[in-house]
Design an enzyme around this catalytic site. Sequence first.
Site, PDB file in Angstrom:
ATOM      1  N   SER A  74       0.810  -1.222   0.000  1.00 42.76           N
ATOM      2  CA  SER A  74       0.000   0.000   0.000  1.00 42.76           C
ATOM      3  C   SER A  74       0.845   1.274   0.000  1.00 42.76           C
ATOM      4  O   SER A  74       1.853   1.376   0.701  1.00 42.76           O
ATOM      5  CB  SER A  74      -0.917   0.020   1.225  1.00 42.76           C
ATOM      6  OG  SER A  74      -1.638   1.236   1.273  1.00 42.76           O
ATOM      7  N   THR A 115      -9.114  -2.281   4.275  1.00 42.47           N
ATOM      8  CA  THR A 115      -9.019  -2.808   2.924  1.00 42.47           C
ATOM      9  C   THR A 115      -9.196  -4.322   2.952  1.00 42.47           C
ATOM     10  O   THR A 115      -9.491  -4.902   3.998  1.00 42.47           O
ATOM     11  CB  THR A 115      -7.681  -2.390   2.268  1.00 42.47           C
ATOM     12  OG1 THR A 115      -7.708  -2.742   0.889  1.00 42.47           O
ATOM     13  CG2 THR A 115      -6.487  -3.041   2.948  1.00 42.47           C
ATOM     14  N   LYS A 155     -13.598  -5.571   4.721  1.00 46.40           N
ATOM     15  CA  LYS A 155     -14.658  -4.564   4.652  1.00 46.40           C
ATOM     16  C   LYS A 155     -16.005  -5.099   5.143  1.00 46.40           C
ATOM     17  O   LYS A 155     -16.790  -4.362   5.738  1.00 46.40           O
ATOM     18  CB  LYS A 155     -14.770  -4.016   3.232  1.00 46.40           C
ATOM     19  CG  LYS A 155     -13.531  -3.223   2.820  1.00 46.40           C
ATOM     20  CD  LYS A 155     -13.662  -2.609   1.443  1.00 46.40           C
ATOM     21  CE  LYS A 155     -12.390  -1.851   1.082  1.00 46.40           C
ATOM     22  NZ  LYS A 155     -12.500  -1.150  -0.220  1.00 46.40           N
ATOM     23  N   ASP A 175     -15.586   4.458  -0.772  1.00 51.34           N
ATOM     24  CA  ASP A 175     -15.169   3.866  -2.047  1.00 51.34           C
ATOM     25  C   ASP A 175     -15.916   4.477  -3.231  1.00 51.34           C
ATOM     26  O   ASP A 175     -15.324   4.793  -4.263  1.00 51.34           O
ATOM     27  CB  ASP A 175     -15.410   2.349  -2.039  1.00 51.34           C
ATOM     28  CG  ASP A 175     -14.376   1.595  -1.224  1.00 51.34           C
ATOM     29  OD1 ASP A 175     -13.263   2.115  -1.049  1.00 51.34           O
ATOM     30  OD2 ASP A 175     -14.692   0.491  -0.758  1.00 51.34           O
ATOM     31  N   GLY A 211     -15.490  -8.721  -9.689  1.00 51.33           N
ATOM     32  CA  GLY A 211     -15.512  -8.998  -8.257  1.00 51.33           C
ATOM     33  C   GLY A 211     -16.818  -8.570  -7.629  1.00 51.33           C
ATOM     34  O   GLY A 211     -17.493  -7.656  -8.117  1.00 51.33           O
ATOM     35  N   GLY A 232     -17.058  -8.550  -3.917  1.00 56.14           N
ATOM     36  CA  GLY A 232     -16.766  -8.454  -2.493  1.00 56.14           C
ATOM     37  C   GLY A 232     -16.996  -7.061  -1.946  1.00 56.14           C
ATOM     38  O   GLY A 232     -17.757  -6.263  -2.503  1.00 56.14           O
ATOM     39  N   ASN A 253     -18.237 -12.283 -11.404  1.00 54.70           N
ATOM     40  CA  ASN A 253     -17.556 -12.896 -10.265  1.00 54.70           C
ATOM     41  C   ASN A 253     -17.374 -14.390 -10.525  1.00 54.70           C
ATOM     42  O   ASN A 253     -18.149 -14.999 -11.270  1.00 54.70           O
ATOM     43  CB  ASN A 253     -18.387 -12.691  -8.983  1.00 54.70           C
ATOM     44  CG  ASN A 253     -17.583 -12.962  -7.730  1.00 54.70           C
ATOM     45  OD1 ASN A 253     -16.551 -12.340  -7.502  1.00 54.70           O
ATOM     46  ND2 ASN A 253     -18.042 -13.889  -6.903  1.00 54.70           N
ATOM     47  N   ARG A 310     -22.826 -15.102  -5.565  1.00 51.41           N
ATOM     48  CA  ARG A 310     -22.403 -13.916  -4.822  1.00 51.41           C
ATOM     49  C   ARG A 310     -22.661 -12.643  -5.630  1.00 51.41           C
ATOM     50  O   ARG A 310     -23.073 -11.628  -5.080  1.00 51.41           O
ATOM     51  CB  ARG A 310     -20.918 -14.029  -4.470  1.00 51.41           C
ATOM     52  CG  ARG A 310     -20.460 -12.990  -3.471  1.00 51.41           C
ATOM     53  CD  ARG A 310     -19.059 -13.251  -2.975  1.00 51.41           C
ATOM     54  NE  ARG A 310     -18.703 -12.339  -1.913  1.00 51.41           N
ATOM     55  CZ  ARG A 310     -17.502 -12.280  -1.355  1.00 51.41           C
ATOM     56  NH1 ARG A 310     -16.553 -13.106  -1.760  1.00 51.41           N
ATOM     57  NH2 ARG A 310     -17.245 -11.414  -0.409  1.00 51.41           N
TER      58      ARG A 310
END
Length: 206
Positions: A21, A68, A72, A108, A133, A135, A157, A162
């Site tokens: 990061s 992160t 989350k 976000d 994704g 998530g 995904n 999901r």
Amino acid sequence: MTENDSSSERYALVGHPVEHSRSPLIHQLFARQTGFKLSYELIDAEPQSFETAVRGFGAAGGRGVNVTVPHKGAAFELVDELSDAAESAGAVNTISFLDGRLRGDNTDGVGLIRDLKVNQRQTIAGRRVLILGAGGAARGIVTPLLEEGPSEVVIANRNLERARQLVHQCGDRAELHAMTFAELATAEPFDIVINATSAGLRGEAP
């Protein structure tokens, strides 16, 4: 990159992994530009240690943490109160320590929209958007993207169920669809592709 001293306010990023990061550098540069003294740390916490890491940082005088992957969703469950954005997203990426309580927010969406429209000079209205994704990172950006009026938003995904759950969470809107990664091979081209997976975190090609 930290500048710890008694007059600095302490903040941190909690995730797993976090060594890649650039958040400490970014926050220090913002702080210098605004004359604000802070230290910004990286906390690598595996899922079973997430709550301990957050509460421990707060007990040691921390003012707040960014959250992160992969935490989350866990942060959403942990906090005592939620902002409207976090409630809508079902995920938290920012926790503030307020008089012994944890307040969760999700920045976000607003951050992504500003980056796309201002920094990248992209038009979202009327365009086809692909989100890779389903998530916590994806949950924070779907509703803000839909508010910009795209013609379609597809959530792809590995686990189709999901992705469908996220579509349902966002109100089963006509312009929002779910599919698997495999189905992308036969999909029409997209105008904007957003990587909300963990692929590329260490600098490798997704």
